[in-house]
Design a protein around this motif. Structure first.
Motif, PDB file in Angstrom:
ATOM      1  N   ILE A   1      -4.067  13.294   1.517  1.00  9.89           N
ATOM      2  CA  ILE A   1      -2.694  13.285   1.021  1.00  9.89           C
ATOM      3  C   ILE A   1      -2.741  12.706  -0.380  1.00  9.89           C
ATOM      4  N   SER A   2      -2.510  13.554  -1.347  1.00  8.41           N
ATOM      5  CA  SER A   2      -2.696  13.107  -2.726  1.00  8.41           C
ATOM      6  C   SER A   2      -1.567  12.183  -3.150  1.00  8.41           C
ATOM      7  N   ASN A   3      -1.750  11.577  -4.291  1.00  6.94           N
ATOM      8  CA  ASN A   3      -0.730  10.680  -4.823  1.00  6.94           C
ATOM      9  C   ASN A   3       0.571  11.405  -5.132  1.00  6.94           C
ATOM     10  N   LYS A   4       0.423  12.678  -5.517  1.00  6.09           N
ATOM     11  CA  LYS A   4       1.635  13.453  -5.825  1.00  6.09           C
ATOM     12  C   LYS A   4       2.521  13.552  -4.580  1.00  6.09           C
TER      13      LYS A   4
ATOM     14  N   TRP B   1       1.429  14.009   8.697  1.00 12.32           N
ATOM     15  CA  TRP B   1       1.946  13.126   7.661  1.00 12.32           C
ATOM     16  C   TRP B   1       3.373  13.521   7.303  1.00 12.32           C
TER      17      TRP B   1
ATOM     18  N   ASP C   1       3.769   4.970   4.628  1.00 15.39           N
ATOM     19  CA  ASP C   1       2.471   5.609   4.476  1.00 15.39           C
ATOM     20  C   ASP C   1       1.352   4.636   4.816  1.00 15.39           C
TER      21      ASP C   1
ATOM     22  N   LEU D   1       2.351  11.427  -2.133  1.00 16.14           N
ATOM     23  CA  LEU D   1       2.742  10.051  -1.814  1.00 16.14           C
ATOM     24  C   LEU D   1       4.062   9.696  -2.496  1.00 16.14           C
TER      25      LEU D   1
END
Lengths: 186, 758
Positions: free
Chosen positions: B154-157, B197, B167, B159
């Protein structure tokens, strides 16, 4: 023997300095360089070169954190060896994977404002890592400084592997964004 | 990219020593006895601390204060406990089937499996050896992984779309659980995935897809980020929210999906066959995946054990719709119907039937070309019984088969086979073929199943006749020896060099290191004229090769083929001219002959001389040569040998499609065609020796299998370890030469001829 005492041996130019260094930190160095270089012979050679370098540097240097000091030297020598052998992709299996992962953090070549020398780059990386909480710092450094594998990191830190992977991925992304924001050219 | 990565890796080395020290791992103290990765509990390194007087003062003050606080807290706790004792009850854990935490030992997870209970029961197969010797991120991940990497990170984008605390809570949850269940998308198993997620953090699919698309835009400008870019299909799968679609899109290629469960190789490894049954693992799919499991990097011992388990399950015929055909095998490749049935039954285009798995939804086109040695596919012939036609073959080491049921010949099944009885040396055992359930089934696209016009048959390539033996040119040698001085297979001796019109000098190789010389017959009667195709090398490059690179197998100097024409004038002087072969070849291909009667040979073809050969070509569908030649009576005749592609011992088949181009070429009427037997054309060359192996076909099979008492038919092929059935191993080398002899039973027979056979 304490590190401070070992360092005194260097200052006294006693050959026991190397022996005691090896006794206390040799195993650590070998294990670390083995992960980078991938075979024992090269690792042994690297460790020997590390000791030689220590002998040259101490004195006048008097490192505060002796193991960290040794690790740094050993790591640099190992990376240089790989470079000379033109064998980045044939280094230790752990190194190749970590090396590939870290390349994800390279900033895009667009929007480059400045080129930085190696020292400045290190300072930027240092600053970047310190902006994170301890857990993320440790995970990142264990992976890309000490070339530990994900399961090893997970076991050492009592975390799930999924969490370690996720943390690494996100930190790499953040590093890339950070370097891009700084307009750094590598 | 490498230099930049180097810089980054090195610059990381010079960060603060405190950070480096903090992150120092625990390595074993005795690396000589353990590889990196085997962590043995050792005394962790403790940096030295130097205490100052201030430190000591602070220590005592805090110690005293701490003790006082502790006393107060404990006293309060005791009081409260005493007051409320009756209200306190022991609660059962809320969650059934609790999994245990990964044990906190410091051995590598892959060298000593922790005591794990899976959500659906204990891991059942404890007999399996350790799968790996060492940790290797690639092998281990394909062993464990359920999903592709991009689905589990799960990338920061993304997130940014969520609540970071939630998270983090989710991440921490992952630390607590570790199941070895068949996994689902629901995240109750310790593995992050995007689907879970999104649900847990209540992030909308649209937002996620937009964020991914934005990421994609960025990553497309970078190298080496293909693994992170989501394809349109993947985004669509996420957008759909459909679990089945998501599973099929993102599950690892090494996993098997059954319903909502995804089974990793690791699950299969550590569970029993009974568990497979209970889970409904489809045998056909497992059989199909098996061949990829040798990529798991297991130790030899582990792989053997795993293979046995998987094969046992696959052979146990689970599955309601298995089509099992038992074929009494009289041997491979010698069925007289092999060729015809292939053309009529298996040939063609097939579209996926309803119910196929996604990875089977491809149009298949089977043609004879597909089943060739070049493609590493080795057919063993076509067998039939009352129920079906079956063609077993080896494809990349995997025993597959095609099956067509006689009661519904428009449906093609793709299945697998196993030998069930190998008591005899020469494949007289039973082959049991498994069709598969409708998941791997195809429907014929072309309804004209038996339409013979489907045969290509046309002569696609006109090849060159290659000279390989000296005897045939003995009548030529004396004529040209003095003038030509070429050293050519066949005994020509002559000048091995010339200079072309551009001034470039060319030579013939004098060394075998550059590979066998090839000399082609292009035309001429061999008495007053002869044209040969000969390979030359540029002289300067050739000399460099000789002087500097002769030991370098990979180095080849520039080469070119020339058509060398020898003509002898009225004064007996022989002249030679050189032209690039391609020009002459093109001309030769389009040359036509008129005014002759085209007929076909009856009986054995005579030993031909060079002047008799007019043209050679290749029939595409039959993979055989076509020869047009001038018979001793002066007439032009043709012969079309047929070959099965493996052995070349097929019975005859109509050569209609070959006849017509010949008729056109020779401007003649169609006549009865004769079929002969030969070996397949190879790389558009036609070996001179083929001409001596043509035989008559009169409607009966040329070779009959001798049955009873275990007789067998063995074919010995020149320069090859052979195609003889019964060879240890199922792989057949390429047929590469003339059939020199054959055996029936214990009697050897030299060369093939109908009279000997009958």
């Amino acid at each position: 023997m304490k590190d401070s005492e070992i360092i005194e041996l260097y200052f006294a130019r006693s050959e026991d300095a190397i022996t005691e260094t090896d006794k206390k930190h040799g195993a650590f160095c070998r294990a670390m360089t083995l992960g980078i270089l991938g075979n024992r012979e090269d690792s042994e050679e690297c460790v020997n070169d590390t000791y030689m370098r220590l002998w040259e540097l101490i004195p006048p240097q008097r490192p505060d954190r002796f193991r960290a000091f040794i690790s740094r030297i050993a790591r640099n020598i190992a990376l240089n060896m790989l470079e000379r052998m033109n064998a980045k992709k044939r280094g230790g299996r752990y190194f190749a994977a970590a090396y590939d992962e870290l390349s994800e953090s390279l900033p895009s070549s667009e929007n480059v404002e400045k080129s930085v020398d190696d020292k400045e780059l290190s300072i930027l990386l240092d600053r970047f890592l310190r902006s994170f909480d301890r857990e993320k710092q440790l995970i990142f450094l264990k992976r890309y400084w000490y070339l530990r594998t994900v399961p090893e990191i997970a076991a050492e830190m009592h975390l799930g592997e999924s969490k370690v992977k996720m943390s690494l991925h996100r930190t790499r992304e953040k590093l890339r964004e950070y370097l891009e924001k700084e307009g750094v050219q590598i | 990219m490498n230099e930049r990565s180097d810089r980054l890796m090195k610059a990381l080395g010079d960060i603060g020593a405190d950070l480096i020290a903090k992150a120092a791992p625990v390595f074993p103290e005795a690396p000589d006895t353990s590889e990196h990765g085997n962590i043995i509990a050792v005394t962790p390194y403790e940096p030295e601390i130097q205490l100052t007087k201030r430190d000591i003062r602070i220590y005592w003050i805090t110690r005293i204060l701490g003790a006082a606080a502790a006393i107060a807290i404990i006293g309060t706790g005791v009081f409260l406990l005493w007051k409320n004792w009756d209200k306190i009850a022991v609660r059962e854990p809320d969650r059934p089937g609790i999994v245990t935490t990964v044990t906190n030992d410091t051995t590598s997870p892959d060298t000593a499996e922790p005591d794990i209970v899976d959500c659906f029961g204990q891991i059942t197969d404890t007999s399996m050896p350790l799968p790996f010797e060492h940790y290797d991120s690639r092998y281990n991940s394909i062993f464990h992984d359920l999903w592709t990497n991009k689905f589990t990170t799960i990338s920061n984008k993304l997130l940014e779309l969520s609540d970071n605390d939630k998270d983090l809570e989710l991440m921490n949850k992952l630390s607590e659980t570790r199941c070895e269940t068949p996994y689902t998308l629901d995240g109750n198993d310790g593995i992050m995935n995007l689907y879970w997620w999104m649900k847990e953090l209540d992030v909308s699919v649209d937002e996620v897809c937009r964020a991914i698309e934005k990421n994609n835009e960025y990553y497309r400008t970078r190298e080496d980020f293909n693994d992170i870019i989501y394809t349109i299909e993947e985004l669509a799968a996420i957008q759909s929210g459909d679990r089945k679609t998501i599973d099929e899109t993102f599950a690892s290629e090494y996993c098997i999906i059954v319903g909502e469960n995804v089974f990793s190789p690791k699950w299969l490894y550590y569970h029993t066959i009974e568990d497979y049954k209970a889970a409904g693992i489809p045998t056909a799919e497992l059989n199909h995946k098996m061949s990829s499991y040798n990529e798991l990097g297991l130790t030899d011992e582990a792989w053997s054990a795993f293979k046995v388990k998987l094969s046992t399950y696959v052979n146990s015929s689970y599955g309601a719709d298995t089509l099992a055909v038992n074929i009494a095998d009289n041997g491979y490749s010698f069925s007289e119907k092999t060729f015809g049935i292939f053309e009529d039954v298996f040939y063609g285009e097939w579209e996926p039937a309803e119910g196929n798995n996604a990875d089977q939804n491809i149009i298949l086109t089977y043609s004879k070309d597909m089943f060739t040695f070049e493609n590493w596919i080795y057919p063993f012939g076509i067998f039939e019984n009352d129920e079906a036609y079956v063609m077993p073959y080896m494809s990349g080491g995997v025993p597959e088969c095609l099956i067509i049921r006689k009661d519904d010949p428009r449906v093609l099944y793709k299945g697998w086979w196993n030998r069930t009885d190998s008591n005899t040396d020469y494949f007289t055992d039973t082959v049991q073929c498994f069709g598969v359930d409708p998941a791997i089934r195809y429907n014929r696209i072309n309804d004209e199943l038996y339409d013979r016009e489907l045969q290509t048959g046309e002569i696609g390539v006109w090849g060159l006749l290659r000279l390989i033996s000296g005897g045939e040119q003995s009548n030529i040698r004396p004529r040209f020896a003095e003038e030509t001085y070429y050293t050519i297979p066949g005994g020509f001796e002559g000048k091995g060099y010339f200079t072309d019109e551009n001034g470039t000098e060319w030579v013939i190789s004098g060394t075998k290191a550059l590979g066998a010389s090839k000399v082609y017959y292009l035309g001429g009667d061999g008495i007053t004229s002869l044209t040969l195709g000969i390979r030359y090398y540029e002289k300067a490059a050739y000399e460099t090769y000789i002087n500097e690179h002769i030991d370098d197998a990979a180095y080849e100097p520039k080469e070119q083929y020339f058509a060398v024409s020898f003509t002898v004038d009225e004064n007996g002087i022989c002249r030679t001219t050189h032209r690039p072969l391609e020009e002459v070849y093109e001309e030769a291909k389009t040359k036509t002959y008129t005014g002759a009667t085209l007929d076909y040979y009856e009986g054995l073809l005579p030993e031909l001389e060079l002047k008799d050969v007019l043209r050679v070509g290749e029939s595409l569908s039959f993979q055989s040569a076509v020869v047009a030649l001038r018979a001793p009576d002066g007439e032009i005749k043709a012969s079309c040998p047929l070959a099965s592609g493996m052995v070349g011992l097929n019975g005859g088949y109509s050569c209609t499609a070959v006849r017509e181009p010949l008729v056109k070429l020779f401007n003649l009427e169609n006549r009865r065609i004769l079929i002969a037997v030969g070996l397949p054309l190879w790389e558009s060359e036609f070996d001179r020796s083929y001409l001596t192996s043509f035989y008559l076909y009169d409607g009966d099979p040329i070779l009959r299998r001798v049955e009873a008492d275990g007789d067998y038919l063995e074919v010995i092929v020149k320069d090859s370890t052979g195609i003889s059935p019964g060879d240890d191993g199922i792989y057949c080398t390429q047929p590469d030469g003339l059939i020199l002899e054959y055996h029936i039973g214990e009697n050897g027979h030299a060369a093939l001829s109908p009279s000997q056979y009958n």
